[in-house]
Scaffold this active site. Structure first.
Site, PDB file in Angstrom:
ATOM      1  N   ASN A 208       0.818  -1.225   0.000  1.00 57.91           N
ATOM      2  CA  ASN A 208       0.000   0.000   0.000  1.00 57.91           C
ATOM      3  C   ASN A 208       0.848   1.271   0.000  1.00 57.91           C
ATOM      4  O   ASN A 208       0.389   2.328   0.436  1.00 57.91           O
ATOM      5  CB  ASN A 208      -0.960   0.003   1.199  1.00 57.91           C
ATOM      6  CG  ASN A 208      -1.862  -1.209   1.227  1.00 57.91           C
ATOM      7  OD1 ASN A 208      -2.422  -1.595   0.198  1.00 57.91           O
ATOM      8  ND2 ASN A 208      -1.989  -1.834   2.389  1.00 57.91           N
ATOM      9  N   ARG A 209       2.071   1.160  -0.479  1.00 59.40           N
ATOM     10  CA  ARG A 209       2.993   2.300  -0.546  1.00 59.40           C
ATOM     11  C   ARG A 209       3.324   2.870   0.839  1.00 59.40           C
ATOM     12  O   ARG A 209       3.851   3.969   0.945  1.00 59.40           O
ATOM     13  CB  ARG A 209       2.434   3.415  -1.444  1.00 59.40           C
ATOM     14  CG  ARG A 209       2.286   3.012  -2.918  1.00 59.40           C
ATOM     15  CD  ARG A 209       3.659   2.692  -3.523  1.00 59.40           C
ATOM     16  NE  ARG A 209       3.583   2.465  -4.959  1.00 59.40           N
ATOM     17  CZ  ARG A 209       3.485   1.252  -5.525  1.00 59.40           C
ATOM     18  NH1 ARG A 209       3.422   0.177  -4.762  1.00 59.40           N
ATOM     19  NH2 ARG A 209       3.461   1.133  -6.823  1.00 59.40           N
ATOM     20  N   LEU A 210       3.038   2.118   1.904  1.00 60.37           N
ATOM     21  CA  LEU A 210       3.407   2.544   3.254  1.00 60.37           C
ATOM     22  C   LEU A 210       4.772   1.951   3.592  1.00 60.37           C
ATOM     23  O   LEU A 210       4.924   1.101   4.478  1.00 60.37           O
ATOM     24  CB  LEU A 210       2.332   2.114   4.261  1.00 60.37           C
ATOM     25  CG  LEU A 210       0.960   2.763   4.058  1.00 60.37           C
ATOM     26  CD1 LEU A 210      -0.029   2.249   5.095  1.00 60.37           C
ATOM     27  CD2 LEU A 210       1.074   4.291   4.149  1.00 60.37           C
TER      28      LEU A 210
END
Length: 214
Positions: free
Chosen positions: A191-193
């Site tokens: 999630n691009r985290l």
């Protein structure tokens, strides 16, 4: 020409990077990551890194070179001191090194100050190089405009007739030691985290660890 690249997407899910699992010294973590990348495979030259400098024209420039050694003092690479890169460092020694190891979904970004390596250390490394690489250092006026490929080939042929074994290290060729001021470790996450941990060298020569937002 126009091409939409927005469809290129990947979910990063291989590893995590948590404060509880990292050492106090970033060089130790770099060593761990380096060997894990080597053991995992998928990277042809694990020691390939980008070196960014501020050029004499005021523009930043990045190029790929090979890391040849790292210690607790810093990171060492070799180049022609009269090249565009060498002249840029002479004017502004603040540089950035970066490694991207796609197979492990990892990136390392190092900000530091470059200084010329001691001559005896540059001599020692130069002596270890293959004959062709030694002659190449003599032949190439790195970053200068030349008239053709044949110019290099002809110059190399001339030197091959002069040197068959011992080749002196040119005074304008040698190593740089990049003494790190900060080292950031990036681990891709879903999630691009992504996980980003940054070590910053303090005035007391300790390392301060901080988590950055992705």
């Amino acid at each position: 020409m126009q091409e939409d690249l927005s469809k290129y997407r990947k979910s990063y899910e291989k590893q995590e990077l948590l404060e509880a699992n990292v050492p106090d010294n970033p060089i130790q973590l770099f060593q761990t990551w380096f060997y894990e990348v080597e053991e995992n495979g998928g990277v042809e030259e694990t020691n390939a890194m980008s070196v960014s400098t501020i050029g004499l024209d005021g523009f930043p420039k990045t190029r790929v070179v090979l890391l040849k050694k790292y210690t607790y003092e810093g990171f060492i690479f070799y180049t022609n001191y009269l090249s565009e890169k060498g002249r840029a460092i002479a004017q502004n020694p603040n540089v950035c090194l970066s490694f991207f190891w796609a197979s492990m979904e990892r990136q390392v970004i190092i900000k530091g100050v470059a200084e010329k390596l001691a001559e005896n250390l540059s001599d020692g490394y130069f002596e270890s190089r293959p004959l062709g690489s030694k002659l190449g250092a003599l032949v190439s006026p790195q970053s200068e405009v030349i008239e053709s490929r044949e110019f290099l080939e002809n110059e190399l042929q001339k030197l091959e007739g002069i040197y068959t074994d011992e080749v002196p290290r040119p005074e304008h060729w040698g190593g740089f030691l990049v003494c790190p001021q900060s080292i950031e470790f990036w681990q891709g996450r879903p999630n691009r985290l992504h996980d980003r941990l940054r070590y910053t060298l303090t005035k007391d020569y300790d390392w301060k660890l901080e988590r950055l937002a992705p």
